[in-house]
Design a protein around this motif. Structure first.
Motif, PDB file in Angstrom:
ATOM      1  N   THR A 254     -41.595  -9.035 -34.550  1.00 41.71           N
ATOM      2  CA  THR A 254     -42.380  -8.998 -33.494  1.00 41.71           C
ATOM      3  C   THR A 254     -42.406  -7.359 -32.870  1.00 41.71           C
ATOM      4  N   VAL A 255     -43.321  -6.937 -32.037  1.00 43.35           N
ATOM      5  CA  VAL A 255     -43.333  -5.644 -31.153  1.00 43.35           C
ATOM      6  C   VAL A 255     -43.909  -6.401 -30.059  1.00 43.35           C
ATOM      7  N   LYS A 256     -44.227  -5.520 -28.870  1.00 43.11           N
ATOM      8  CA  LYS A 256     -44.044  -5.338 -27.722  1.00 43.11           C
ATOM      9  C   LYS A 256     -44.716  -3.878 -27.350  1.00 43.11           C
TER      10      LYS A 256
ATOM     11  N   TYR B  93     -38.984  -3.821 -30.079  1.00 39.75           N
ATOM     12  CA  TYR B  93     -38.677  -4.960 -31.323  1.00 39.75           C
ATOM     13  C   TYR B  93     -38.342  -6.579 -31.260  1.00 39.75           C
ATOM     14  N   GLY B  94     -38.370  -7.507 -31.759  1.00 37.91           N
ATOM     15  CA  GLY B  94     -38.058  -8.437 -31.651  1.00 37.91           C
ATOM     16  C   GLY B  94     -37.806 -10.002 -32.913  1.00 37.91           C
TER      17      GLY B  94
ATOM     18  N   THR C 132     -48.660   5.456 -23.092  1.00 39.99           N
ATOM     19  CA  THR C 132     -48.706   5.949 -24.111  1.00 39.99           C
ATOM     20  C   THR C 132     -47.861   4.904 -24.550  1.00 39.99           C
ATOM     21  N   PRO C 133     -48.323   5.271 -25.910  1.00 40.32           N
ATOM     22  CA  PRO C 133     -48.079   4.741 -27.035  1.00 40.32           C
ATOM     23  C   PRO C 133     -46.410   4.857 -27.587  1.00 40.32           C
ATOM     24  N   CYS C 134     -45.953   3.693 -27.571  1.00 38.66           N
ATOM     25  CA  CYS C 134     -44.387   3.432 -28.048  1.00 38.66           C
ATOM     26  C   CYS C 134     -43.553   3.464 -28.567  1.00 38.66           C
ATOM     27  N   LYS C 135     -44.871   3.776 -29.456  1.00 45.19           N
ATOM     28  CA  LYS C 135     -44.470   4.489 -31.389  1.00 45.19           C
ATOM     29  C   LYS C 135     -45.759   5.957 -32.059  1.00 45.19           C
TER      30      LYS C 135
ATOM     31  N   TRP D 159     -46.937  -9.121 -29.568  1.00 47.69           N
ATOM     32  CA  TRP D 159     -47.451  -9.410 -31.054  1.00 47.69           C
ATOM     33  C   TRP D 159     -46.858  -9.791 -32.219  1.00 47.69           C
ATOM     34  N   MET D 160     -46.982 -10.593 -33.133  1.00 45.01           N
ATOM     35  CA  MET D 160     -46.100 -10.409 -34.374  1.00 45.01           C
ATOM     36  C   MET D 160     -46.943  -9.427 -35.497  1.00 45.01           C
ATOM     37  N   ALA D 161     -45.881  -9.209 -35.569  1.00 45.15           N
ATOM     38  CA  ALA D 161     -45.703  -7.283 -36.882  1.00 45.15           C
ATOM     39  C   ALA D 161     -46.246  -7.856 -37.909  1.00 45.15           C
TER      40      ALA D 161
END
Length: 149
Positions: A29-31, A15-16, A3-6, A37-39
């Motif tokens: 960044t986003v997991k 997020y980071g 399931t997508p997180c968003k 991954w870099m966002a």
């Protein structure tokens, strides 16, 4: 398929922030699934880079679009040499199965084909990956009403 997180109604993503020690720039960044991954687009300046988002002979705005890199700047790296690999413009064969640090900040690498395939799968497969991963805003000015992404 996970399931997508968003979604349109919920944002349960993790997020980071990545701080690039080379120039002290920070990146969102986003997991996605189990991968980070870099966002945002990388904006580390090198001799072989230029600002993205421009048109014709004009450079774009690096603070908005990040930088573009030559192949050699993107993949040539100390980490490849440490793995016993030589890779770059004109080097054949170029085995990119190994982690390619290239232009990436310390601790990060260019994604492998397997990592990209995993990302595509987690966001719904090839038929929906483009829609799921594109930017929701910021691209209309240069690319028309439906330019986001």
């Amino acid at each position: 398929m996970a399931t997508p997180c968003k979604t349109e109604t919920e944002d349960n993503c993790e997020y980071g922030i990545l701080l690039d020690d080379r120039d002290r720039q920070s990146y969102k960044t986003v997991k996605i699934g189990s991968q980070w991954w870099m966002a945002e687009n990388l904006n580390f300046e090198t001799e072989n880079s230029w600002c993205g988002g421009g048109s014709g002979m004009r450079e774009g705005d690096c603070s908005v679009y990040g930088r573009l890199y030559t192949w050699a700047a993107a993949v040539d790296s100390i980490c490849l040499a440490e793995q016993g690999l030589i890779c770059g413009y004109g080097v054949e064969p170029c085995d990119l199965v190994a982690k390619v640090c290239g232009i990436c900040p310390k601790g990060w690498h260019l994604p492998s084909e397997v990592e990209f395939e995993s990302l595509i799968e987690i966001v719904g497969g090839q038929s929906s990956a483009g829609e799921m991963l594109k930017s929701a805003s910021g691209w209309n000015e240069n690319f028309g009403e439906n330019g986001n992404g």
